[in-house]
Write a protein that holds these residues in place. Structure first.
Motif, short mmCIF file in Angstrom:
data_model
loop_
_atom_site.label_atom_id
_atom_site.label_comp_id
_atom_site.label_asym_id
_atom_site.label_seq_id
_atom_site.Cartn_x
_atom_site.Cartn_y
_atom_site.Cartn_z
N SER A 267 5.06 -3.82 5.80
CA SER A 267 4.87 -4.75 4.85
C SER A 267 6.35 -4.86 4.23
CB SER A 267 3.90 -4.73 4.03
OG SER A 267 4.05 -3.70 2.91
N PRO A 268 6.36 -5.89 3.25
CA PRO A 268 7.71 -5.83 2.30
C PRO A 268 7.51 -4.72 1.17
CG PRO A 268 6.73 -7.91 2.48
CD PRO A 268 5.53 -7.19 3.07
N CYS A 269 6.43 -4.02 1.28
CA CYS A 269 6.19 -2.79 0.20
C CYS A 269 6.16 -3.38 -1.23
CB CYS A 269 7.43 -1.81 0.26
SG CYS A 269 7.21 -0.39 -0.75
N GLY A 270 4.91 -3.10 -1.94
CA GLY A 270 4.54 -3.83 -3.26
C GLY A 270 5.29 -3.08 -4.17
N ARG A 303 4.45 -12.46 -2.73
CA ARG A 303 4.94 -13.13 -3.61
C ARG A 303 4.99 -12.37 -4.86
NH1 ARG A 303 5.53 -18.08 -1.44
NH2 ARG A 303 4.18 -18.58 0.39
N GLY A 304 6.27 -12.24 -5.65
CA GLY A 304 6.22 -11.41 -6.91
C GLY A 304 6.88 -12.53 -8.02
N ILE A 322 2.76 -8.67 -8.13
CA ILE A 322 2.99 -8.81 -6.82
C ILE A 322 1.55 -9.61 -6.09
CG2 ILE A 322 3.48 -7.89 -4.51
CD1 ILE A 322 5.90 -7.86 -6.39
N GLU A 323 1.63 -10.21 -4.98
CA GLU A 323 0.29 -10.93 -4.51
C GLU A 323 0.60 -10.76 -2.91
OE1 GLU A 323 -2.46 -14.42 -5.26
OE2 GLU A 323 -0.63 -15.03 -4.42
#
Length: 348
Positions: A267-270, A303-304, A322-323
């Motif tokens: 993932s983009p990493c939270g 989306r942050g 972050i979502e």
């Protein structure tokens, strides 16, 4: 026919077991351990982490490592609340350590609670936002789930205290010094242009990117040691985050984090996205309240938004939201045969 689990237990009562639910958050796996970890309801997550680390590390190695997991698996020990209506607690676990915080696993755990009905919306067909929280070793994390007809479609979490430590020049062989941004958001991250690896952020290149992170991590450790002192010890930076241009039309950046154990985030990493926003805000490249869309290795996005400024450890910090979305993939029982010489797990 008697269920297989009952048959196994009847033949070998000494089996250890963990009841788990698996999910993935934008491609990155989370394994929530519902029972078997032995944690008493209401246990503080920091205390629970020390219990697991000191007395029951087998819970981490069994749930994360092979043959039941893999180097990039991530597990969460779920702590039941002591009283109805209170927040659930969590202990985060990966192949090398017990992180204070993990974004994708927070989203995965929240989704699991909602999909299992452990966190109950006002009614079965509820649509709209549902706010609750998780107790973590980094403190309480506020959550906002978006529900449609009672199903969880996305989860947003807010992390208070992401901050930019600074930009550090490192030397790789005979090349010109490379500027590396270092920031914190529950874990430490070093952001490095993927051009330094002479590669691109694509799934086909992940072997190259994992290997190229090793000399960067070593050079950064040497550089950080120069600024260390007894009063102000330099942090150990395990996560090297390759950054590059996005392919997703909505994204502003793309990245893939590589951990010290050689795992990588699909993932983009939270938390890396939180840390990245903190660095950009500190450098004047992102405004508080401005949306930041980050793309991961598989083309999925978080989306942050940096919500407001705060302070941490003498540094300008942000509250970062972050979502992302998670999906349940499996439910099951992990078994440990005491006679199995590799039963506690291994990394290959």
């Amino acid at each position: 026919m008697q269920p297989a689990l009952d048959l196994l237990r009847s033949r070998n009562p000494a089996f250890r077991s963990l009841e788990v639910v698996d999910s993935h958050t934008c491609g990155q796996p989370t394994r929530v351990i519902l029972s078997g970890h032995g944690l008493v309801p209401g246990t503080d997550p920091t205390a629970a982490r020390e219990i697991l680390r000191g007395e029951r590390d087998w819970v981490r190695t069994v749930s994360v490592m092979e043959p039941r997991g893999h180097r990039s698996m991530f597990s969460v020990a779920l702590i039941q609340p002591a009283r109805e209506g209170e927040d659930f607690g969590v202990v985060f676990m990966d192949a090398s350590t017990y992180p204070d915080m993990c974004g994708h696993a927070t989203i995965g755990t929240a989704t699991t609670l909602l999909e299992l009905g452990l966190m109950v919306p006002p009614h079965d067909r509820f649509c709209g936002p549902l706010e609750f929280g998780l107790k973590t070793p980094a403190g309480r994390v506020a959550l906002r789930a978006s529900l449609e007809d009672g199903r969880c479609k996305a989860v947003a979490f807010a992390f208070d205290g992401a901050y930019f430590l600074g930009s550090f020049d490192i030397a790789l062989s005979d090349e010109a010094p490379l500027a590396v941004d270092v920031a914190y958001a529950g874990q430490w991250y070093a952001f490095v242009p993927v051009s330094a690896a002479r590669s691109a952020i694509e799934a086909a290149n992940i072997g190259c990117l994992v290997a190229a992170a090793v000399p960067v991590r070593e050079a950064l450790a040497a550089r950080m040691a120069l600024s260390s002192s007894a009063e102000m010890p330099a942090p150990t930076i395990g996560n090297i985050v390759w950054t590059g241009l996005p392919s997703h039309p909505s994204a502003r950046h793309r990245n893939v984090p590589i951990s010290s154990s050689g795992s990588f985030d699909r993932s983009p990493c939270g938390t890396a996205t939180c840390a990245r926003m903190a660095a950009l805000v500190a450098k004047g490249e992102l405004e508080v309240g401005e949306t930041f869309v980050n793309e991961g290795l598989l083309g999925t996005i978080y989306r942050g938004v940096p919500l407001r400024g705060t302070a941490r450890e003498g540094h300008q910090a942000i509250v970062a939201e972050i979502e992302g979305s998670a999906w349940i993939t499996a439910c099951g029982t992990l078994l440990v045969d005491p006679a199995d010489p590799l039963g506690a797990g291994y990394l290959a």
